[in-house]
Design an enzyme around this catalytic site. Structure first.
Site, short mmCIF file in Angstrom:
data_model
loop_
_atom_site.label_atom_id
_atom_site.label_comp_id
_atom_site.label_asym_id
_atom_site.label_seq_id
_atom_site.Cartn_x
_atom_site.Cartn_y
_atom_site.Cartn_z
N GLN A 1 0.16 124.80 138.07
CA GLN A 1 -0.85 125.84 138.18
C GLN A 1 -1.64 125.98 136.88
OE1 GLN A 1 2.57 128.45 140.30
NE2 GLN A 1 0.74 129.64 139.90
N ARG B 1 4.31 135.93 142.50
CA ARG B 1 3.27 136.94 142.71
C ARG B 1 3.60 138.23 141.97
NH1 ARG B 1 1.21 135.38 148.71
NH2 ARG B 1 -0.97 135.92 148.31
N CYS B 2 4.06 138.07 140.73
CA CYS B 2 4.58 139.26 140.06
C CYS B 2 3.61 139.84 139.06
CB CYS B 2 5.90 138.94 139.37
SG CYS B 2 5.72 138.05 137.82
N GLU C 1 -2.03 139.12 144.12
CA GLU C 1 -0.63 139.56 144.11
C GLU C 1 -0.43 141.00 144.54
OE1 GLU C 1 1.03 136.86 140.49
OE2 GLU C 1 -0.37 138.45 140.04
#
Lengths: 291, 796, 182
Positions: B223, B370-371, B741
């Site tokens: 990513q 997704r934090c 997120e």
């Protein structure tokens, strides 16, 4: 993710298959759907030296009801056919309830009921269903054919009584004497999960008196459990709130669950009780999808 | 009469433009790392430790070397001779590439085999003989902190115990005083269980060292390809310009594909040694047991309350289980990420957080899935505490939140932990949600249902969260500031290419960045190609995670477009033979203010940049923009979930999910909704069934898809999404905030609060996630809390 | 006729069992010589270079590897390549015709039924079997039929819409062709 090396044969007749097994040594496995065996081989928990694939053997992909009322499921009858089966829907409520709950739709397109029984996974659903229905496995080997009751078929986790050169060619459900009712409830956390708890109930009534009852439990012991005392508590009288409660309690008592990440032993026993009650309390047979 | 182009028609902001990347994905012609084959390529498999904590007494790979088709077997010892047995992590710690002295978590990489074929590599791995001497395993922070606990990181100097950090923020004395004055104190202890992002595609790399050019090219699931390039330059001591990282299509990231994994490093070394491309693709079990997990944080939280419902102070103690190495990608200044963004939506005057991190015998990680850098934990803790406090006060859940929201006219607002929020309409957002779910009616239905023994429940979660890390004053990873970038080049016929330092893994950048350019320049989106992921061509960026791309890279795209427009304005003036002051802009066109019919299109300006420049102007029409965001952005949301719980089985069904999201300006509403639904599904998964846990020996439960449960289409509920509330971000060039997120951040508490509400009459205060049926049943039957992860031991 | 070879290693290849199989893939007939242990998914991806079929897990759970064998949706990672001898395989690459996308492909794009795209080929093929058997599925039918295919990105709601879109188009197409023919 990569199986170890093995030899592979795809015979085109049953006799050829049996001969291959007979000559193949100790480490040969029969493969039909492969939906249990291939995953084990990929993880190298199973490393057979010879695979005898029976998918090309003709005349095994059927399920039918004989004139005497017995149901015959061939070795190559896929779970999906049973899920779609109008015959099961109208004559076999316990089986019809269980068929959609086996694994997931893709696995059901390949996997077979007979294969599932032979695989003898302690958490297999069909084992409980066929146990509750008093079913048998028909095996064919070099010495001929024999019929083995499901109750005697499994000797331990992933172990069955078949001789190395025997092939299970059919499962048989005996004809009902009375009117069938029943169902299969499976507590799974999601589609494709093994049962936290599964309960198969198969009842026959004549008039409104219960003439036969089968109750078998999935996932609450080291093997499929036949709740025989619970069964006996139902026979000989109409179903009533009291007999249902008695059967549910006895079935829960027959369970030998372990506490693990799926739940406490107490919870699992409770679920056995709940499922037995729910299935028996329905007035007509229902095929039900996952909880 | 305006001749401005219709923005929606050209695929500008607000257009639900169908995605460009879909064209290859629906044909099966995507280019994921495992789809790539290079000539002469070899395959690598990793041998992993079966034990959680053990000394390595010996490794004998003789038989592995002898398998036909095997080219190389790497062990820790061999790596050590090249100084590669350990590598630095993104959190200033070190991590073993291949184990040398000890293994420190089950699944840790011990050796690897490179062979002609992955089947052969696997065969050879099985023949490597490792002798272990087991050591006691530490599987949670309590054990890690015990006085007699074995030191896991005995490889480090000055590491006498298993504590990684102690960190605090806020005003301890002020908070203590506020608590002394409280009418009521509400306390809640929680465990946010360990989860794993588990994108469907696993991690992998193809390392290709070219001897004749001395250039190393690595295709990999990353990513953040530029971060990888920097890390590889550091670790492998290859000059930065001779490293090319290419992240092709990525099958889901969710933070799992940010860290540097040992498999990447081994494949690179193998390629250098063998001078052939080496492909390593992990299997799902390897991914689940060894790569960056998420969460696993304990909370002890308290709220000081006034009897009218006003929150006076908040106090939180958190304990984070980081596994065997501190390997998170997170802003270096904040050891527990942005946990202190908690309570940002509420007007809380003072607070204090103490955070501690410990080593355990588990895989490294914590910041992922997704934090938004631990904001999932911050908001889950917040909304669970809010729920409990409302009950303690005997107040309606919605009313309690409303009383404490930061009011619309109170911005900018400084939170008790130092963040500055700049905009919001929290009350209206809640109103929309309550109306959509039919709040009053539902409360009535709930009471009616009880009479029939049925348990209905409603859970609310409201929050604002910080996205778009972040400004260079405060944010960096390993010292590199967290800006992002865009490079835009307009060709002579007015078509364009834009490259950014972000890296999409499903968020749709190939579609959305073009929409921003279309908005700024009036060039139809379909005339704009977007590229990301190749460090040789993309401008430097810190990658896509923490929902930072629209806030940062998207802003860079807008700014680059504006630079281009500024130059195009000069070209327009030249073409129209007027001075620049007389030139006006409307979408797609410059015109003369006093004679609006006289104009030139942006395409005509582009052509002029190559064929008709004014004297002294450099030809071409392009720009680069590096964007240092002035602040974080603050999307906010209200999630409301209604459920029915079956008291006999503990099974709960979702009746309704209402999501009201304000993420500012929506570039592509269709894509925004997709992101919200994905996040809600992950929230549902965590609340309902998804978790990893360990037994006392450190064996991981949840290291394959049979035990680590992802919901299917059958279990996953439907979603009702609302977009009525839209507050543009005041500092973002196009007013966008980011959304990737939010639903995963705010969602889980809504589900848990709903179930807690349904069983509220039992007095149960908390059931830790996952709310599996047996846990809910236990809570109801025994009227007691159910804490911690599910047990693994069976009671024989 | 095309011959496909698997990557066997070297001289000791004589010890490696090899089976020859014939099959049809996306309408094209092939012959391959494969080791029995080669998984069907690897034959498709590495032997045939058709990388649209993806591998996501190692326990037969995720369904990313779904292909059609004789029209039935199965997990190609849980079938041996040798088992397709005499059978027909359809992969995602076989969905579109020479000139047109399949309505499922169009539907997934139209209804945003994919994000990262990794589960998408498997989803579409499982949906293809469903629509062949049930041209007018309900939302429930679709969710049930796709319950063997995991998705991490979309939350499934748009996938359901995509399949409904495709079902609609297929029904319209068959009405059109019936009317045209009649």
């Amino acid at each position: 993710m990569y199986p170890s090396r093995f030899r592979y044969e795809a015979p085109r007749s049953l006799n050829e298959a049996i001969a291959l097994l007979r000559d193949g040594g100790d480490d040969a496995k029969v493969m039909a759907g492969g939906q249990s065996l291939v995953p084990l081989m990929k993880l190298r928990f199973a490393s057979p030296e010879l695979i005898v694939d029976i998918n090309n053997v003709p005349g095994l992909a059927y399920h039918r009801q004989d004139p005497d009322g017995s149901l015959h499921v061939g070795a190559l009858c896929r779970h999906a056919e049973l899920e779609r089966s109008a015959l099961l829907e109208s004559t076999q409520p316990t089986m019809a309830a269980a068929a959609p709950l086996i694994a997931d739709p893709l696995v059901r397109n390949r996997g077979t009921l007979v294969g599932s029984l032979c695989h003898a996974d302690p958490q297999g659903d069909w084992a409980s269903v066929t146990m509750a229905l008093g079913g048998s496995v028909v095996a064919q080997g070099p010495g001929g054919r024999r019929i083995i009751p499901v109750a005697d078929f499994v000797t331990g986790p992933f172990q069955n009584v078949l001789d190395p050169a025997e092939i299970a060619i059919e499962a048989v459900i005996p004809a009902a004497q009375g009117t069938r009712s029943g169902g299969y409830l499976k507590l799974e956390r999601r589609v494709g999960d093994f049962a936290t708890v599964g309960v198969a109930v198969a009842v026959e009534t004549s008039g409104n008196v219960v003439t036969r009852a089968g109750i078998a439990l999935t996932g609450v012991g080291g093997a499929t459990i036949a709740a025989t005392e619970a069964q006996q508590a139902l026979v000989g009288q109409p179903l009533s709130a009291q007999t249902i409660e008695m059967a549910a309690a006895l079935a829960a008592g027959a369970a030998r669950p372990k506490t693990d990440h799926r739940g406490s032993a107490e919870y699992k026993r409770h679920m056995v009780h709940t499922f037995v009650t729910r299935i028996l309390s329905r007035t007509e047979p229902v095929a039900e999808r996952a909880a | 009469m305006s001749q401005a182009l219709d923005e929606i028609k050209i695929g500008g902001l607000g257009a639900s433009r169908r995605r460009v990347e879909d064209n290859r994905f629906i044909r099966g012609t995507g280019n994921y790392t495992d789809d790539i084959t290079l000539p002469g390529m070899l395959h690598m498999e990793i041998l992993r430790s079966p034990l959680a904590h053990a000394r390595i007494k010996s490794i004998d790979a003789t038989k592995a070397w002898e398998v036909p088709g095997v080219h190389l077997v790497l062990t820790g010892e061999m790596m050590a001779t090249r100084n590669l047995a350990w590598m630095p992590t993104l959190s200033y710690d070190t991590q073993a590439v291949l184990a040398t002295d000890k293994v420190r978590f089950q699944g840790q990489e011990v050796a690897c085999v490179i062979a002609d074929d992955p089947y052969i590599a696997k065969d050879a791995c099985e023949l490597i003989d490792v002798e272990y001497e087991p050591l006691p395993a530490i599987v949670n922070p309590t054990q890690a902190l015990a006085a007699d606990a074995p030191v896991i990181r005995d490889d480090k100097e000055n590491q006498p115990d298993n504590v990684i950090y102690n960190w605090e923020v806020g005003d301890r004395e002020g908070t203590d005083r506020a608590f002394e004055q409280a009418d009521k104190i509400s306390r809640l202890q929680l465990h946010y269980p360990r989860s794993h992002p588990s994108p469907i595609e696993c991690c992998g790399s193809i390392a290709d060292f070219n001897r004749s050019t001395s250039k190393l090219t690595v295709y990999m699931t990353s990513q953040a390809p530029h971060i990888i390039r920097a890390a590889v330059a550091l670790v492998a001591e290859i000059p930065e310009h001779m490293i090319r990282i290419i992240s092709p299509d990525i099958g889901g990231g969710f933070g799992n594909k940010v860290p540097v994994y040992p498999g990447y490093v081994c494949s690179i070394l193998a390629s250098i040694l063998l001078e052939r491309p080496v492909k390593w693709i992990e299997d799902k079990s390897g991914n689940l047991i060894s790569t960056g997990f998420a969460r696993d944080v304990y909370l002890d939280g308290e709220m000081a309350l006034r009897e009218d419902g006003k929150i006076l102070a908040v106090r939180m103690r958190t304990d984070a289980d980081h596994g065997a190495f501190f390997a998170d990608a997170q802003p270096s200044k904040f050891k527990i990420g942005l946990m202190h963004s908690t309570f940002a939506a509420y007007d809380v005057p003072v607070g204090h957080i103490m955070a501690r991190g410990t080593y355990t015998n588990k895989a490294p990680g914590g910041v992922a899935y997704r934090c938004s850098f631990r904001v999932t934990e911050a908001m889950f803790f917040q909304e669970r505490m809010m729920h409990a406090a409302a009950i303690d006060l005997g107040m309606d859940q919605a009313e309690f939140r409303r009383v404490n929201f930061v009011r619309d006219d109170d911005f900018p607002h400084r939170t008790p932990f130092g963040f500055l929020t700049d905009s919001g309409q929290y009350g209206e957002c809640l109103d929309v949600g309550l109306k959509a779910v039919g709040y009053e009616d539902f409360l009535q239905q709930k009471e009616e249902a009880k009479k029939n023994g049925r348990l209905l429940g409603l859970g609310i979660s409201t929050m604002t969260e910080p996205l778009g890390a972040g400004n260079s004053r405060e944010y960096d990873i390993l010292g590199i500031k967290m800006f992002d970038s865009a490079e835009l080049r307009v060709h002579m016929t007015g078509k364009a290419i834009v490259r950014t330092g972000a890296k999409t893994q499903g968020q749709g950048h190939e579609t959305t960045w073009a929409q921003i350019v279309a908005h700024e320049l009036g060039i139809p989106a379909e005339d704009i190609v977007v590229e990301e992921g190749d460090t040789d061509t993309a401008p430097f960026g810190m990658g896509t995670y923490a929902s930072r791309s629209t806030p940062v890279a998207g802003a860079a795209v807008a700014m680059a477009s504006r630079k281009v427009r500024a130059k195009a304005r000069k070209l327009a003036a030249h073409l129209m033979e007027v001075s620049e002051e007389d030139v006006e802009w409307e979408l797609g066109r410059f015109y003369v203010r006093s004679a609006p019919d006289r104009g030139v299109t942006i395409q005509e300006c582009a052509m002029a940049a190559y064929s008709n420049m004014p004297d002294g102007m450099e030809p071409g029409l392009e720009s680069v923009s590096y964007y240092d965001p002035p602040n974080l952005t603050w999307p906010f949301a209200c999630y409301i979930v209604t459920v029915e719980v079956d008291p006999e089985t503990g099974v709960w069904d979702v009746l309704n999910i209402v999501a009201v999201d304000d993420c500012g300006v929506r570039i592509n509403p269709m894509i925004v909704e997709g992101q919200i639904m994905g996040g809600l599904t992950e929230a549902y998964a965590m609340a309902n069934m998804q978790f990893q846990t360990y037994d006392a020996d450190g064996n991981c439960v949840g290291a394959n898809y049979m035990d680590y449960l992802l919901p299917t289409a059958w279990e996953t509920p439907g979603f009702e999404l609302h977009s009525e509330i839209m507050t543009p971000c005041p500092h973002h060039p196009i007013g966008a905030k980011g959304i990737g997120e939010c639903a995963a951040v705010g969602g889980p508490a809504a589900f848990v609060n709903a179930v807690m509400d349904a069983i509220g009459d039992t007095g149960v205060r908390n059931v830790d996630m996952p709310l599996l049926p047996d846990r809910v049943w236990e809570a109801i039957k025994y009227r007691r809390d159910v804490s911690g992860a599910p047990p693994v031991r069976s009671d024989d | 006729m095309t011959t496909v070879y698997d990557d066997l290693s070297d001289a000791e290849a004589g010890d490696v069992p090899v089976n020859r199989i014939k099959f049809t893939i996306n309408g094209k007939k092939k012959i391959a010589e494969v080791e029995p242990r080669l998984l069907l998914s690897h034959l498709i991806r590495r032997g045939l270079g058709l990388t649209g079929t993806h591998m996501g897990c190692d326990t037969t759970n995720c369904g990313a590897c779904t292909v059609l064998v004789d029209g039935r949706a199965i997990k190609s990672c849980t079938m041996l390549a040798v088992q397709v001898d005499g059978h027909e395989i359809t992969t995602v690459e076989g969905l579109a015709s020479a000139s047109e996308l399949h309505p499922l492909q169009e539907g997934f794009k139209e209804e945003h039924g994919l994000q990262c795209g990794f589960c998408t080929p498997g989803m579409m093929l499982a949906a293809k079997q469903l629509l062949a058997e049930n041209p007018s599925p309900t939302e429930e039918d679709i969710r049930w039929a796709l319950s063997g295919n995991l998705c991490r990105c979309t939350g499934y709601q748009n996938i359901v819409k995509s399949v409904l879109w495709a079902a609609d188009k297929l029904r319209t197409q068959s009405v059109d062709s019936t009317e045209a023919g009649g």
